[in-house]
Enzyme design. Structure first.
Site, PDB file in Angstrom:
ATOM      1  N   ASP A  92     -26.947 169.332  -2.704  1.00  0.00           N
ATOM      2  CA  ASP A  92     -26.368 168.666  -1.531  1.00  0.00           C
ATOM      3  C   ASP A  92     -24.894 169.044  -1.406  1.00  0.00           C
ATOM      4  O   ASP A  92     -24.248 169.432  -2.379  1.00  0.00           O
ATOM      5  CB  ASP A  92     -26.473 167.142  -1.688  1.00  0.00           C
ATOM      6  CG  ASP A  92     -27.919 166.676  -1.687  1.00  0.00           C
ATOM      7  OD1 ASP A  92     -28.779 167.389  -1.153  1.00  0.00           O
ATOM      8  OD2 ASP A  92     -28.171 165.579  -2.231  1.00  0.00           O
TER       9      ASP A  92
HETATM   10  N1  URA Z   1     -31.185 165.859  -5.989  1.00  0.00           N
HETATM   11  C1  URA Z   1     -30.358 165.314  -5.072  1.00  0.00           C
HETATM   12  O1  URA Z   1     -30.574 164.206  -4.612  1.00  0.00           O
HETATM   13  N2  URA Z   1     -29.285 166.028  -4.687  1.00  0.00           N
HETATM   14  C2  URA Z   1     -28.976 167.257  -5.172  1.00  0.00           C
HETATM   15  O2  URA Z   1     -27.978 167.854  -4.778  1.00  0.00           O
HETATM   16  C3  URA Z   1     -29.849 167.807  -6.133  1.00  0.00           C
HETATM   17  C4  URA Z   1     -30.952 167.085  -6.532  1.00  0.00           C
END
Ligand code: URA
Length: 228
Positions: A92
């Site tokens: 993310d």
């Molecule tokens: N899971 C998430 O919620 N965010 C990420 O960036 C990676 C795995």
């Protein structure tokens, strides 16, 4: 390598902008074998397949390109992007930590295939203290709105901090798993991706090519013969 003509590169060397193993060189005849060449301390990626470990900072999208927002590709040297290096999987925008990028599309594809179950380890800082049964619930497989997560290993480090190992990578999965036990994630950082552990020498936004041993291990994790 995308840094200019021979004459332009010699000017970079004279200006002290080229380093070998972190030490600036001013001799264009210096021996580079088995040494990391860098321009402005950013590693130069040599021809052949390109496999990169990046310490993703917060604030960048994990995407090959985006019309408006900056992406992780903006951190890499131009040749790498031109040769088709792509992020494998996704972090993310606000997540930090290890991101693997490669120009071997088959390798990347296999590593994120749900069939492979490559493990990923995250450190999470949480808004609320974990409930006493959190590790058990992660181990049993957290039920989310649209699917039930595979069993995950939760190591509680402090009431609001945990390390979690997951074997799949659905959208916002880790954040959703913590939210499901009443602990929204404040900060998420990925420590490892399959056999690759984030190199502690890489600061946020820095990258390096994989070592030969790491390349061997990622191909092994993908169940492939290494191509050169
Ligand atoms: N899971 C998430 O919620 N965010 C990420 O960036 C990676 C795995």
């Amino acid at each position: 390598m995308g840094y200019g003509s021979r004459r332009e590169v010699q000017a970079l060397i004279r200006a002290g902008r080229v380093s070998l193993d972190g030490v600036p060189v001013r001799d264009s005849g210096a021996d580079t074998e088995d040494r990391q060449v860098a321009v402005d301390f950013k590693p130069v990626i040599l021809p052949g397949h390109t496999h990169i470990m990046l310490h993703k900072p917060a604030g960048l999208l994990t995407a090959a390109r985006d019309r408006e927002a900056p992406t992780v590709m903006d951190l890499l040297p131009p040749l790498c992007v031109k040769n088709g290096c792509m992020p494998v999987g996704r972090l993310d925008k606000d997540t930090t930590g290890i991101l693997f990028l490669t120009d071997d599309g088959v390798l990347g594809h296999r590593l994120i295939s749900p069939k492979r179950h490559v493990d990923k380890v995250y450190l999470a800082e949480l808004e609320a203290p974990l409930p006493p049964d959190a590790a058990e619930r992660f181990r049993e497989g957290i039920s989310l709105r649209d699917f039930t997560a595979l069993p995950a290993v939760l190591e509680v480090l402090s009431p609001r901090e945990a390390r979690v190992t997951v074997w799949e990578g659905k959208y916002h999965q880790v954040k959703r798993m913590f939210a499901a036990v009443g602990c929204p994630v404040i900060r998420l950082h990925r420590e490892s991706f399959g056999p690759l552990c984030l190199d502690p020498r890489l600061g946020e936004g820095e990258y390096r090519p994989l070592t030969d041993e790491e390349v061997r291990l990622v191909y092994q994790a993908a169940g492939m013969e290494e191509k050169t």
